[in-house]
Design a protein around this motif. Structure first.
Motif, PDB file in Angstrom:
ATOM      1  N   ALA A  51       0.844  -1.197   0.000  1.00 30.96           N
ATOM      2  CA  ALA A  51       0.000   0.000   0.000  1.00 30.96           C
ATOM      3  C   ALA A  51       0.880   1.249   0.000  1.00 30.96           C
ATOM      4  CB  ALA A  51      -0.906  -0.004   1.230  1.00 30.96           C
ATOM      5  N   LEU A  52       0.464   2.244  -0.739  1.00 33.65           N
ATOM      6  CA  LEU A  52       1.168   3.526  -0.776  1.00 33.65           C
ATOM      7  C   LEU A  52       0.321   4.583  -0.084  1.00 33.65           C
ATOM      8  CD1 LEU A  52       2.595   3.551  -4.425  1.00 33.65           C
ATOM      9  CD2 LEU A  52       3.773   2.943  -2.308  1.00 33.65           C
ATOM     10  N   PRO A  53       0.944   5.598   0.525  1.00 31.84           N
ATOM     11  CA  PRO A  53       2.385   5.843   0.582  1.00 31.84           C
ATOM     12  C   PRO A  53       3.090   4.869   1.532  1.00 31.84           C
ATOM     13  CG  PRO A  53       1.236   7.457   1.912  1.00 31.84           C
ATOM     14  CD  PRO A  53       0.175   6.666   1.208  1.00 31.84           C
ATOM     15  N   LEU A  54       4.382   4.630   1.252  1.00 33.89           N
ATOM     16  CA  LEU A  54       5.201   3.722   2.044  1.00 33.89           C
ATOM     17  C   LEU A  54       6.442   4.455   2.539  1.00 33.89           C
ATOM     18  CD1 LEU A  54       6.019   0.856   3.053  1.00 33.89           C
ATOM     19  CD2 LEU A  54       7.120   0.529   0.813  1.00 33.89           C
ATOM     20  N   THR A  55       6.618   4.525   3.849  1.00 32.69           N
ATOM     21  CA  THR A  55       7.853   5.072   4.413  1.00 32.69           C
ATOM     22  C   THR A  55       8.955   4.048   4.229  1.00 32.69           C
ATOM     23  OG1 THR A  55       6.649   6.395   6.033  1.00 32.69           O
ATOM     24  CG2 THR A  55       8.971   5.975   6.481  1.00 32.69           C
ATOM     25  N   LEU A  56      10.043   4.447   3.584  1.00 33.16           N
ATOM     26  CA  LEU A  56      11.126   3.536   3.232  1.00 33.16           C
ATOM     27  C   LEU A  56      12.047   3.266   4.428  1.00 33.16           C
ATOM     28  CD1 LEU A  56      11.987   5.083  -0.243  1.00 33.16           C
ATOM     29  CD2 LEU A  56      10.765   2.939   0.173  1.00 33.16           C
ATOM     30  N   GLY A  57      12.946   2.298   4.238  1.00 33.32           N
ATOM     31  CA  GLY A  57      13.986   2.039   5.223  1.00 33.32           C
ATOM     32  C   GLY A  57      13.799   0.751   5.991  1.00 33.32           C
ATOM     33  N   HIS A  58      14.473  -0.345   5.541  1.00 39.38           N
ATOM     34  CA  HIS A  58      14.401  -1.615   6.266  1.00 39.38           C
ATOM     35  C   HIS A  58      15.632  -1.870   7.127  1.00 39.38           C
ATOM     36  CE1 HIS A  58      16.080  -2.616   2.251  1.00 39.38           C
ATOM     37  NE2 HIS A  58      16.872  -3.428   2.934  1.00 39.38           N
ATOM     38  N   GLU A  59      16.574  -0.941   7.136  1.00 39.78           N
ATOM     39  CA  GLU A  59      17.683  -0.979   8.087  1.00 39.78           C
ATOM     40  C   GLU A  59      17.483   0.170   9.067  1.00 39.78           C
ATOM     41  OE1 GLU A  59      21.330  -2.655   5.247  1.00 39.78           O
ATOM     42  OE2 GLU A  59      21.218  -0.521   5.718  1.00 39.78           O
ATOM     43  N   GLY A  60      17.308  -0.152  10.338  1.00 35.02           N
ATOM     44  CA  GLY A  60      17.034   0.892  11.312  1.00 35.02           C
ATOM     45  C   GLY A  60      17.767   0.687  12.619  1.00 35.02           C
ATOM     46  N   ALA A  61      18.147   1.790  13.245  1.00 27.16           N
ATOM     47  CA  ALA A  61      18.717   1.792  14.592  1.00 27.16           C
ATOM     48  C   ALA A  61      18.184   3.024  15.298  1.00 27.16           C
ATOM     49  CB  ALA A  61      20.244   1.813  14.562  1.00 27.16           C
ATOM     50  N   GLY A  62      18.037   2.936  16.614  1.00 31.36           N
ATOM     51  CA  GLY A  62      17.498   4.083  17.326  1.00 31.36           C
ATOM     52  C   GLY A  62      17.559   3.923  18.826  1.00 31.36           C
TER      53      GLY A  62
END
Length: 346
Positions: free
Chosen positions: A55-66
């Motif tokens: 589904a769009l819109p899609l927030t990108l980024g499958h590598e994450g740190a926080g």
């Protein structure tokens, strides 16, 4: 909050403002310190509308740190302020594969509509990321977020592929790495740290071949029509006991098949659309061909341990969130040497 979203099929990603997420029961909210840019994102944005699965819109980024910013009701095991990396291939947590920690091979994810962040679920290229379960968080234990975040895919994926072939990578063996960019240059380091194999790197880019030598490849060979013959020459005609193709295009999988030794392993990791025929007489005797996907949560812990020991590091370029579209442009043009990392709150 600001987020980088893919909003329209065929269009470039955009930095937009979206509502701040709030954690529900069992969820964890992260303040994102780093998010990785990957060729897989470009592949997603290249799919035509009729085949687009998300589904769009899609927030990108499958590598994450926080840093853990807030906890939903019932969450235990993590605390506000903890610094963590996100284990990306989310699964159901219940099936036989998930019970082994192999959520990358979850048997029910499709059925239940479970998607990884950035690959169906909202991703890490935003100021905040909602994580569905604390089991998908791994403590970074002092690693810099920029150093840690690419390891969640660019480290974990080659590590998973290499572990399968460790019994064959004995002294006197050879490993070939095809494509020495974001994943490939990490694979070279992992091979040097985990095996006694001679490592031969192949790439079309002189800059990436130079990086391959810098991070430990014994030989660097241009990935052209003469590459297979050169690898055969370097191995005394025997070929390589393990071949890792991080491109996966038709020409590179053909090269992989041409350089594999008898009883060798071929791992097609890249998603370039190539396929390698398997059958009697098409490859040397007892060559196995596999297409691995990501890795297990336990393997991510092991990769981060290797990084803390100084055995592996990722060559990175950093960008502010507003510069993320530029990072994708540079990646698509082959101008990123290593891995691009976005700093959403930097």
């Amino acid at each position: 909050m600001k987020a980088l979203q893919y909003r329209t099929v065929g269009a470039a990603p955009e930095v937009v403002t979206v509502p701040d997420p709030e954690p529900g029961p069992g969820q964890v909210l992260l303040k994102v310190t780093a998010a990785g840019v990957c060729h897989s994102d470009i592949a997603v944005m290249s799919w035509p509308a009729e085949n687009f699965p998300y589904a769009l819109p899609l927030t990108l980024g499958h590598e994450g740190a926080g840093t853990v910013a807030a906890l939903g009701d019932g969450v235990s095991g993590v605390a506000v302020g903890d610094e963590v990396a996100v284990y990306g291939p989310w699964g159901c947590g219940i099936c036989a594969k998930c019970a082994e920690g192999k959520e990358n091979y979850c048997l029910r994810a499709d059925e239940l509509g479970i998607r990884p962040p950035g690959l169906g679920a909202p991703g890490a290229m935003a100021e905040y990321l909602l994580v569905d379960d604390p089991r998908h968080l791994v403590p970074t234990d002092g690693l810099d977020p920029v150093a840690a975040v690419p390891l969640t895919d660019a480290g974990l994926t080659p590590y998973h592929a290499i572990k399968r072939s460790l019994p064959k990578l004995t002294p006197g063996s050879t490993a070939v790495v095809i494509g020495t960019g974001g994943l490939g240059h990490v694979a070279i380091q992992l091979l040097r740290a985990m095996t006694a194999a001679r490592v031969i790197a192949l790439d079309v880019s002189e800059e990436k071949l130079a990086l391959a030598l810098t991070v430990g490849a014994h030989e660097a060979v241009p990935s052209d029509a003469g590459a297979a013959a050169k690898v055969r020459e370097l191995t005394g005609g025997l070929g390589a006991q393990a071949v890792f193709d991080f491109v996966g295009a038709e020409p590179t999988v053909r090269t992989a098949g041409a350089v594999a030794a008898v009883e060798g392993d071929i791992s097609i990791v890249g998603i370039g659309g190539g396929a390698l025929p398997v059958g009697f007489g098409t490859l040397p005797f007892e060559v196995s061909v596999t297409a691995p996907y990501w890795g297990s949560r336990g393997e991510l812990i092991e990769v981060l341990d290797l990084a803390r020991a100084g055995a592996v590091s990722v060559h990175t370029e950093t960008y502010a969130l507003d510069e993320a579209p530029l990072a994708y442009e540079r990646l698509h043009a082959g101008k990123i040497n290593g891995r691009a990392v976005i700093l959403p709150n930097g």
